[in-house]
Design a protein around this motif. Structure first.
Motif, short mmCIF file in Angstrom:
data_model
loop_
_atom_site.label_atom_id
_atom_site.label_comp_id
_atom_site.label_asym_id
_atom_site.label_seq_id
_atom_site.Cartn_x
_atom_site.Cartn_y
_atom_site.Cartn_z
N TYR A 1 0.80 -1.07 0.53
CA TYR A 1 -0.03 0.02 0.21
C TYR A 1 0.61 1.38 -0.06
O TYR A 1 -0.03 2.51 -0.53
CB TYR A 1 -0.77 0.42 1.44
CG TYR A 1 -1.79 -0.47 1.02
CD1 TYR A 1 -3.00 -0.91 0.30
CD2 TYR A 1 -1.81 -2.34 1.53
CE1 TYR A 1 -3.87 -1.72 0.15
CE2 TYR A 1 -3.09 -2.93 1.80
CZ TYR A 1 -4.02 -3.02 1.34
OH TYR A 1 -4.78 -3.99 1.43
N PHE A 2 1.46 1.32 0.49
CA PHE A 2 2.58 2.54 0.82
C PHE A 2 4.37 2.60 0.20
O PHE A 2 4.79 3.83 0.56
CB PHE A 2 2.82 2.82 2.33
CG PHE A 2 2.11 2.44 2.74
CD1 PHE A 2 1.03 3.93 3.38
CD2 PHE A 2 1.85 1.70 3.64
CE1 PHE A 2 -0.08 3.68 3.63
CE2 PHE A 2 0.14 1.27 4.57
CZ PHE A 2 -0.60 2.11 4.57
N SER A 3 3.97 1.75 -1.08
CA SER A 3 5.53 2.25 -1.55
C SER A 3 4.85 2.83 -3.29
O SER A 3 3.89 3.43 -2.58
CB SER A 3 6.32 0.73 -2.44
OG SER A 3 4.84 0.13 -2.80
N ASP A 4 6.10 3.53 -3.68
CA ASP A 4 5.94 4.20 -4.88
C ASP A 4 4.74 3.65 -5.91
O ASP A 4 4.38 3.80 -6.48
CB ASP A 4 7.20 4.65 -5.31
CG ASP A 4 8.29 5.42 -4.85
OD1 ASP A 4 7.23 6.44 -3.76
OD2 ASP A 4 9.22 5.66 -4.77
N ASN A 5 5.67 2.17 -6.10
CA ASN A 5 4.48 1.12 -7.15
C ASN A 5 3.72 0.12 -6.23
O ASN A 5 4.26 -0.83 -6.18
CB ASN A 5 5.50 0.79 -8.23
CG ASN A 5 4.99 -0.10 -9.22
OD1 ASN A 5 3.65 0.87 -9.36
ND2 ASN A 5 6.03 -0.50 -9.96
N PRO A 6 2.94 0.89 -5.38
CA PRO A 6 2.31 -0.89 -4.54
C PRO A 6 0.84 -1.58 -5.34
O PRO A 6 1.39 -1.12 -5.90
CB PRO A 6 1.48 0.49 -3.75
CG PRO A 6 0.87 2.17 -4.34
CD PRO A 6 1.87 2.10 -5.54
#
Ligand SMILES: O=C(O)CCC(=O)C(=O)O
Ligand SMILES: [Fe+2]
Length: 790
Positions: free
Chosen positions: A79-84
């Motif tokens: 959910y929280f990465s640059d590319n979730p």
């Protein structure tokens, strides 16, 4: 990991977590006694039967080897990465809010509470991350699931999940209750009046009140009697709440045993305490020429006949009473919708409560309501500006005598006035025939659909489908607070949306001192009241240089103007009297320039233009001007003070008097811009509309003169120097394959005030001289990059 009570940082623990009205110490004490008694009985039973349950053999558990770090990394990756893995829609569905709001909450909790910080335990092993802890709590609220339901995903035991939940609720209440479950401020009251008058045609309406029951599955046996009413399956607890049309919950009083009815609840609830103590904000209003002291809530038949409740007629026969009853009954659905939204977002209050104590239930309920309002605001459905430094009624201590209090109570409980209010509202001519507004009745659909629609429509580049009903008010304080990146982002989103949707918005906490604004208006009134002879000293000179004749003038329609350029301009003709008027206006001017520059830089970023593009392009401040205006009262035949027009400058800032009068045209309706203390009106004007190829709109607006009262305003025009050529930027045309929607320079538009004078031809000629040069630069994209350094 520290426990809930010890985990709060010192700053947080110093103030009470509860709103005084919601505190229920007496009940808690009872509850504690009750639990202590149960525990004592259990101990006694164990002793008697020689139970071995307390032996160390049974309490020692085999530790489970959970991998918290892997779980954290998976959560971030999901959910929280640059590319979730999961997109924004998935996030919103599962967390019930946008990622940005969730991250802000996590950040706030982490800052304020030790519990939410990422620390190591006694063995030196890293604990759960703030994201894991908040995710666990949100999932329990959103899905109403058991504490251990996310064990496999978050690798978190049942006990820790419970701790997360309790600390999360405490944190939310402590950090946000003051703002998101506040009693309406004087500002809110005026906004609520305007909203309900516009949506329901009901003047003086503050909201709708009703009660909701929440089943209590684990209600202790000893209490089942008082919590159980015949028309419910089992024990329940009661929430009394007030909501406005937009679904914002303004009052929540929770915890009354389910056996009682709404009358008992309202008698216990603190809803009118401030009125009784004489410290509630002024909510007087007038209808049909009669003045009433208190705004009211729509209520159903069971509520008492107090001044502050307006109920439907029981058996209406006359047409106007039928019309009123229809309107009251459908407007009262506001509160039902708010309950439905609350339950559909937070399933924990939809399903029977599993908590054992009332305190836990209370925490849960208030947390859900506060989050509900926060999400509402974050998504732009409700717009009630608030500053933490504002004094609310909770900050005011009053010392009134018993007699005064009794008199206030009598005023509220006056049946006669209640009947008068209802009769007055019902007899309003505009009430017949009943004509629902566009969008009315499908509000819930709009509420649900809006975000998706907005997402779709922004992809298409067209307008959003939802038709919000008031000009939004935007709090600019993040731009005056160091490091409030989240706040700035939100402000920018709101300004982008308002500029595209209405071309208008209001601002608060804009940096212009409120006292200065008041002083300017007061002195302006004094000035315009002078005799014509005195004012003639400052008469405009018709051979004035561009952009506009400065000084005093009276138009054929009897409007009066006092116009000035920047303080240092030699063209200014400002009066020496009243004393300090000149300096006050000069001060205002400087502040307005600063505010306009902040707005310009925000718009620059919202439009995705190269950094500082607008600042460099519009770097000549010699055309800015400000007009103090006096509009005479409406006559029997004429009430237009300034006909529908668009402004042809860059940004206009208006300070209008408390009586309002400014109206914005949208989809065939004139939307009144409701004034509130300290608020400024902003509209993006023709230059922005042309540059952005109508992405942002320069919207038609007008001034309606009130009857029987003179209207004053102060209007600041943030201009583009007249020789600059303006045309749609390549970013909004060839780069995205769109045709220019406007081909002419806004400076040739006849709509603007300055066009009245003879400089048009001269200005145009000069513009043409620069046309080729600047156009050439724009076409090459040279002008689209900042070239000059300030
Ligand atoms: O007086 C006002 O409130 C607004 C006037 C206005 O729109 C204008 O002068 O362009
Ligand atoms: Fe205007």
């Amino acid at each position: 990991m520290s426990s809930s009570s010890s985990s709060r940082s010192s700053s947080a623990s110093s103030s009470s977590i509860y709103h005084p009205d919601y505190d229920d110490d007496a009940n808690d004490l009872l509850e504690l006694n009750h639990l202590a008694a149960i525990a004592a009985v259990n101990e006694a039973v164990k002793l008697i039967v020689g139970d071995e349950a307390t032996s160390s053999r049974q309490t020692r558990r085999t530790p489970k080897s959970r991998n918290r770090i892997v779980a954290h990394e998976k959560l971030v990756n999901d959910y929280f990465s640059d590319n979730p893995v999961y997109d924004d829609n998935d996030f919103e569905r599962r967390f019930r809010m946008k990622r940005r709001l969730f991250l802000k909450i996590v950040e706030d909790l982490e800052r304020e509470y030790e519990f939410f910080r990422w620390t190591h335990d006694a063995r030196g092993v890293k604990g759960f991350s703030p994201l894991q802890k908040c995710t666990s709590a949100i999932r329990q609220l959103a899905y109403g699931t058991a504490a251990d339901a996310t064990d496999e995903y978050l690798q978190m035991s049942e006990t820790t999940s419970r701790e997360c939940f309790t600390n999360f609720c405490e944190g939310i209440i402590h950090l946000y209750m003051r703002r998101y479950l506040r009693k309406p401020t004087a500002n809110d009251v005026q906004l609520l009046f305007a909203l309900h008058e516009q949506q329901h045609g009901l003047p003086g309406m503050l909201g709708s009140i009703h009660c909701m029951h929440w089943d209590w599955k684990n209600c202790p046996v000893a209490w089942r009697g008082q919590y159980h009413r015949g028309d419910h399956q089992g024990p329940t607890t009661v929430l009394e709440a007030v909501a406005s049309y937009d679904g914002w919950i303004w009052h929540a009083y929770y915890g009354t045993p389910g056996a009682v009815n709404d009358i008992v609840v309202v008698n216990q609830s603190p809803i009118f305490n401030d009125l009784f103590e004489g410290k509630a904000p002024d909510s007087s209003f007038s209808v049909n020429g009669r003045q009433y002291k208190h705004g009211y809530y729509l209520a159903d038949g069971i509520y008492p006949k107090w001044t502050t409740f307006v109920k439907a007629y029981r058996y209406p026969t006359e047409p106007e009473r039928i019309a009123f009853t229809e309107r009251q009954e459908s407007a009262r659905k506001d509160i039902e919708r708010a309950f439905a939204m609350l339950k559909s977002k937070w399933h924990i209050v939809k399903y029977p409560a599993r908590a054992w104590t009332k305190k836990k239930l209370r925490y849960t309920m208030y947390t859900c309501i506060i989050l509900h309002n926060m999400i509402h605001e974050d998504e732009g459905f409700a717009n009630y500006p608030f500053d933490e430094s504002w004094v609310t009624t909770d900050d005011i201590e009053v010392d009134i005598s018993e007699e005064e209090r009794a008199q206030n109570v009598n005023e509220v409980k006056n049946i006669k006035v209640q009947n008068n209010v209802r009769r007055g509202v019902a007899a309003r001519p505009s009430l017949k025939p009943w004509k629902p507004r566009r969008g009315y009745g499908v509000f819930q659909g709009v509420y649900k659909r809006k975000t998706r629609e907005a997402a779709k429509s922004s992809k298409r580049g067209s307008k959003s489908m939802a038709t919000p009903m008031t000009i939004p008010t935007i709090d600019l304080s993040p731009f005056f607070t160091l490091g409030d990146e989240y706040g700035r982002k939100k402000v920018m989103e709101s300004i982008a949306e308002a500029s595209a949707e209405y071309g208008f918005f209001q601002i608060v906490n804009h940096g212009v001192p409120i006292d200065l604004m008041k002083q300017a208006m007061e002195l302006s009134k004094t000035y315009f009241n002078y005799s014509d002879e005195m004012k003639r000293d400052c008469n405009v000179k018709l051979d004035a240089p561009l952009p506009v004749p400065t000084g005093y003038s009276r138009a054929p329609d009897d409007n009066e103007y006092l116009v000035m350029l920047a303080p240092q301009s030699p063209a200014n003709i400002l009066p020496n009297n009243p004393p300090h008027f000149k300096e006050t206006l000069e001060h205002m001017f400087k502040y307005f320039v600063k505010t306009a520059q902040i707005l310009e830089s925000i718009i620059n970023e919202c439009l995705g233009l190269p950094p500082d593009f607008l600042k460099e392009y519009n770097n000549d401040r010699s055309w800015d001007f400000m007009a103090m205006i006096k509009y005479p009262p409406a006559t029997d035949t004429e009430n237009i003070g300034n006909n529908g027009h668009e402004d042809n400058n860059v940004i206009t800032i208006v300070l209008q008097e408390d009586i309002g009068g400014l109206e914005v045209y949208k989809n065939g309706d004139w939307i009144p811009v409701i004034p509130a203390e300290g608020t400024l009106v902003v509209n993006v004007s023709d230059v922005i509309q042309v540059l952005s190829n109508k992405k942002y709109q320069s919207v038609t607006h007008r001034v309606v003169r009130p009857k029987g009262r003179t209207r004053h305003s102060c209007v600041f025009f943030y201009m583009l120097q007249g020789e600059k050529w303006v045309e749609p930027l390549p970013k909004f045309t060839q780069e995205i394959g769109e045709k220019a929607k406007i081909s002419h320079s806004p400076h040739s538009s006849p709509a603007f005030m300055v066009r009245k004078h003879s400089e048009i031809a001269r200005g145009k000629a000069r513009m043409l001289k620069f046309y080729f040069k600047l156009r050439f630069q724009i076409v090459l994209g040279v002008a689209a990059r900042p070239r000059l350094k300030p």
